[in-house]
Scaffold this motif. Structure first.
Motif, PDB file in Angstrom:
ATOM      1  N   ASP A 179       0.213   1.376  -3.870  1.00  0.00           N
ATOM      2  CA  ASP A 179       1.069   1.299  -2.674  1.00  0.00           C
ATOM      3  C   ASP A 179       0.623   0.165  -1.754  1.00  0.00           C
ATOM      4  O   ASP A 179       0.641   0.317  -0.519  1.00  0.00           O
ATOM      5  N   ASP A 201       3.763  -2.113  -3.100  1.00  0.00           N
ATOM      6  CA  ASP A 201       4.488  -0.875  -2.819  1.00  0.00           C
ATOM      7  C   ASP A 201       5.981  -1.006  -3.094  1.00  0.00           C
ATOM      8  O   ASP A 201       6.604  -2.031  -2.814  1.00  0.00           O
ATOM      9  N   GLU A 235       5.645  -2.059  -8.310  1.00  0.00           N
ATOM     10  CA  GLU A 235       6.058  -0.686  -8.629  1.00  0.00           C
ATOM     11  C   GLU A 235       7.489  -0.450  -8.154  1.00  0.00           C
ATOM     12  O   GLU A 235       7.984  -1.135  -7.267  1.00  0.00           O
TER      13      GLU A 235
HETATM   14 MG    MG Z   1       4.179   4.267  -4.054  1.00  0.00          MG
END
Ligand code: MG
Ligand code: C2E
Ligand code: MG
Ligand code: MG
Length: 281
Positions: A179, A201, A235
């Motif tokens: 993150d 993130d 991500e």
């Molecule tokens: Mg995350």
């Protein structure tokens, strides 16, 4: 007493409060039972190279609840952390993930990394003992096991974190910052830690191509990370537009629903083998 009951405007609030405390206590009891009964299962979500090869699998825990179905971590991880149950649960997850290395070898994918999320409460000497045990038990080659830590876990007590990470790194463990961008650490500072990867993130990845600020943030994370010899992972990649933007800017690995959802290990075997065949041929 009578006076307190007379304040009926305060009553609904108190009842609500009591109900939530009771519910939490019930949940803790259920979680303990679930540990005993082995109701926690792992889903794995691959991380891909820009060329589309699966290079790592992130273990994500789910609770196969006897009546409520498959529950996501958002519904129980917080309570596990607050109650301390995360230590025992985390130990089981680590072991279960590590156990899959042999299955990756069988599938001809022995170099695929296994990534495990680690909560603040787990990031102690006990983790070192557990990691040392699984590295030995499953004969994990160096670089196989990767631990995902958030900025807050690292920055909470930086000197202690550096020391623990260095000792874990000596066992062959790699580290990702999960993150990344949501906490308060600076990249220059993070360079003091033995970190191999930053996972940008999802919130910054989401609006790539829509929000110029998020594009600027992603681009500078990639640039700064690379100048410090740290790899980057995006991500939450959900669209082809995001994926091509990230590939064009040199993002090292991609993860997200576009490429593969978290799923049982068995379901990923065809994908793992396919990636291998393509690379060989
Ligand atoms: Mg995350
Ligand atoms: P995380 O480590 O940042 O994991 C990524 C989360 O984003 C996962 O949710 C994953 O299913 C989800 N995700 C992946 N790709 C996409 C996408 O393209 N779009 C969207 N919208 N979501 C995507 P999940 O499995 O519900 O896990 C949530 C969080 O729970 C994890 O965030 C992690 O912080 C925690 N967690 C999960 N498993 C474990 C565990 O074994 N141990 C610990 N300590 N925490 C865990
Ligand atoms: Mg993670
Ligand atoms: Mg993450």
């Amino acid at each position: 007493q009578a006076k307190r009951h007379g304040r009926n405007r305060a009553m609904p609030f108190r009842e609500e409060f009591d109900a939530s405390v009771t519910q939490r206590l019930q949940l803790i009891t259920q979680l303990r039972d679930a540990l005993v009964r082995g109701e926690f299962v792992l889903a794995f979500q691959p991380l891909f190279s820009p060329a589309g090869r699966a290079v790592a699998l992130e273990a994500l825990v789910r609770w196969q609840h006897p009546t409520r179905g498959l529950l996501m971590p958002g519904e129980f991880i917080g309570v596990c952390e607050e109650s301390g149950l995360i230590v025992e649960l985390g130990r089981r997850i680590l072991r279960e993930a590590a156990r899959h290395h042999a299955r990756l070898v069988e599938a001809g994918c022995g170099d695929v990394r296994l990534a495990v999320n680690v909560s603040a409460a787990q990031f102690t000497e006990e983790l070192y003992v557990d990691v040392e045990a699984v590295v030995r038990e499953f004969a994990l080659p160096r670089g196989t096991l990767e631990l995902e830590l958030t900025e807050s876990v690292i920055m909470d007590s930086p000197e202690r974190a550096i020391e623990l990470m260095q000792r874990l790194a000596a066992l062959g463990v790699g580290f990702s910052v999960d993150d990344f961008g949501t906490g308060y650490s600076s990249l220059a500072y993070l360079k003091r830690f033995p970190i191999e990867r930053l996972k940008i993130d999802r919130s910054f990845v989401q609006d790539l191509g829509v929000d110029d600020d998020d594009a600027a943030i992603c681009q500078s994370i990639i640039g700064l990370a690379h100048s410090l010899d740290i790899y980057t992972v995006a991500e939450g990649v959900e669209t082809e537009q995001q994926a091509s933007w990230l590939r064009a800017r040199g993002c090292d690995e991609l993860q997200g629903y576009l490429l593969a959802r978290p799923q049982p290990f068995e379901a990923l075997l065809p994908l793992l083998r396919r990636g291998r065949a393509a690379a060989a041929g």
